[in-house]
Design a protein around this motif. Sequence first.
Motif, mmCIF file in Angstrom:
data_model
loop_
_atom_site.group_PDB
_atom_site.id
_atom_site.type_symbol
_atom_site.label_atom_id
_atom_site.label_comp_id
_atom_site.label_asym_id
_atom_site.label_seq_id
_atom_site.Cartn_x
_atom_site.Cartn_y
_atom_site.Cartn_z
ATOM 1 N N MET A 155 2.160 0.367 -1.116
ATOM 2 C CA MET A 155 2.011 1.681 -0.507
ATOM 3 C C MET A 155 0.941 1.652 0.589
ATOM 4 O O MET A 155 1.133 2.193 1.691
ATOM 5 N N ILE A 156 -0.174 1.007 0.281
ATOM 6 C CA ILE A 156 -1.261 0.906 1.268
ATOM 7 C C ILE A 156 -0.811 0.096 2.482
ATOM 8 O O ILE A 156 -1.041 0.486 3.631
ATOM 9 N N LEU A 157 -0.149 -1.033 2.230
ATOM 10 C CA LEU A 157 0.338 -1.865 3.336
ATOM 11 C C LEU A 157 1.367 -1.111 4.169
ATOM 12 O O LEU A 157 1.398 -1.243 5.402
ATOM 13 N N GLY A 158 2.213 -0.318 3.515
ATOM 14 C CA GLY A 158 3.209 0.451 4.248
ATOM 15 C C GLY A 158 2.573 1.472 5.175
ATOM 16 O O GLY A 158 3.019 1.659 6.320
ATOM 17 N N ILE A 159 1.515 2.133 4.718
ATOM 18 C CA ILE A 159 0.822 3.112 5.557
ATOM 19 C C ILE A 159 0.172 2.428 6.757
ATOM 20 O O ILE A 159 0.258 2.901 7.896
ATOM 21 N N VAL A 160 -0.485 1.291 6.511
ATOM 22 C CA VAL A 160 -1.106 0.547 7.605
ATOM 23 C C VAL A 160 -0.047 0.051 8.584
ATOM 24 O O VAL A 160 -0.242 0.078 9.811
ATOM 25 N N ALA A 161 1.108 -0.390 8.053
ATOM 26 C CA ALA A 161 2.182 -0.890 8.914
ATOM 27 C C ALA A 161 2.708 0.204 9.832
ATOM 28 O O ALA A 161 2.984 -0.036 11.017
ATOM 29 N N ILE A 162 2.855 1.422 9.313
ATOM 30 C CA ILE A 162 3.331 2.527 10.155
ATOM 31 C C ILE A 162 2.362 2.793 11.303
ATOM 32 O O ILE A 162 2.776 3.033 12.445
ATOM 33 N N ARG A 163 1.091 2.726 11.039
ATOM 34 C CA ARG A 163 0.098 2.933 12.094
ATOM 35 C C ARG A 163 0.186 1.826 13.148
ATOM 36 O O ARG A 163 0.106 2.084 14.348
ATOM 37 N N ARG B 109 3.364 2.289 15.373
ATOM 38 C CA ARG B 109 3.202 3.333 16.381
ATOM 39 C C ARG B 109 2.308 2.874 17.520
ATOM 40 O O ARG B 109 2.551 3.196 18.690
ATOM 41 N N ALA B 110 1.291 2.097 17.186
ATOM 42 C CA ALA B 110 0.352 1.652 18.223
ATOM 43 C C ALA B 110 0.930 0.519 19.065
ATOM 44 O O ALA B 110 0.637 0.421 20.256
ATOM 45 N N ARG B 111 1.755 -0.330 18.466
ATOM 46 C CA ARG B 111 2.241 -1.523 19.157
ATOM 47 C C ARG B 111 3.683 -1.399 19.633
ATOM 48 O O ARG B 111 4.179 -2.282 20.330
ATOM 49 N N GLY B 112 4.385 -0.342 19.246
ATOM 50 C CA GLY B 112 5.774 -0.217 19.616
ATOM 51 C C GLY B 112 6.673 -1.208 18.921
ATOM 52 O O GLY B 112 7.694 -1.627 19.468
ATOM 53 N N GLU B 113 6.318 -1.586 17.697
ATOM 54 C CA GLU B 113 7.110 -2.557 16.950
ATOM 55 C C GLU B 113 8.185 -1.855 16.123
ATOM 56 O O GLU B 113 8.220 -0.635 15.996
ATOM 57 N N LYS B 114 9.057 -2.668 15.547
ATOM 58 C CA LYS B 114 10.081 -2.167 14.640
ATOM 59 C C LYS B 114 9.594 -2.324 13.203
ATOM 60 O O LYS B 114 8.623 -3.003 12.930
ATOM 61 N N GLY B 115 10.326 -1.697 12.287
ATOM 62 C CA GLY B 115 10.008 -1.851 10.869
ATOM 63 C C GLY B 115 9.570 -0.574 10.183
ATOM 64 O O GLY B 115 9.112 -0.617 9.040
ATOM 65 N N THR B 116 9.734 0.575 10.863
ATOM 66 C CA THR B 116 9.337 1.839 10.242
ATOM 67 C C THR B 116 10.118 2.091 8.958
ATOM 68 O O THR B 116 9.561 2.543 7.947
ATOM 69 N N GLY B 117 11.412 1.793 8.979
ATOM 70 C CA GLY B 117 12.237 2.002 7.791
ATOM 71 C C GLY B 117 11.773 1.171 6.613
ATOM 72 O O GLY B 117 11.744 1.640 5.475
#
Length: 217
Positions: free
Chosen positions: A54-62, A65-73
């Motif tokens: 859960m923590i890694l998922g929250i950090v990944a979403i941030r 958004r900052a880098r324009g990467e994929k993987g939000t899903g």
Amino acid sequence: MSTPPPPPPPPPPYGSPQGWDAQPPPHGPAAKTNTLAVVAFVLSLLCVLPLIPMILGIVAIRQIRARGEKGTGLAVAAIVLNGITVILAAGVLWGGLSDMSPRRDSSGEVTRPGSGGTQDIRVGDCFNTPDDLRDYDASGASAAPSVDIVPCGQPHDGEAFAVFTVENGDGAFPGGDKIRVTAEQKCGEAVLAAYRGTDAALPQNLELYYYLPTERS
């Protein structure tokens, strides 16, 4: 009289796009998938580290958004799956803890052992103590406030033959000496004899012990 054919059109200017070169150039390299999102999703499927996905998922979403990467899903899925896992685990743990109390039949007799406090002991209950009660008598310390209440058909340290409520009109603690005198009256030899159904003395391997409330308890 014939008219001569028109001249051919002039060639396109040098460098004009032709064929496949006429397609617009790409806007840039394809965005990569965020690594943390992948890791969070995999850990959420393994169910081995509570809250970490859960923590890694929250950090990944941030980061996405900052880098324009994929993987939000993937990140969102990791958060949801891990949240469900944590809720289910908490429910199982809570159910296990709440189910540690002894089970009784309709008459109140213990049919399955369980943990409880000394205040949970009823007349006729058999129980085991974490330490030898004689050690408390020798040191003068209070006994441990918890016991394991078991069916009387199982080996046990003690059996409760009387339980009484300390009554005090003004609500103040009456003091240990007064409670001990009351215990000797309401849990003395006569009460024990009535419980056992015999006036014979206790076997040498048995002793009387009182669980007395303290001012704190």
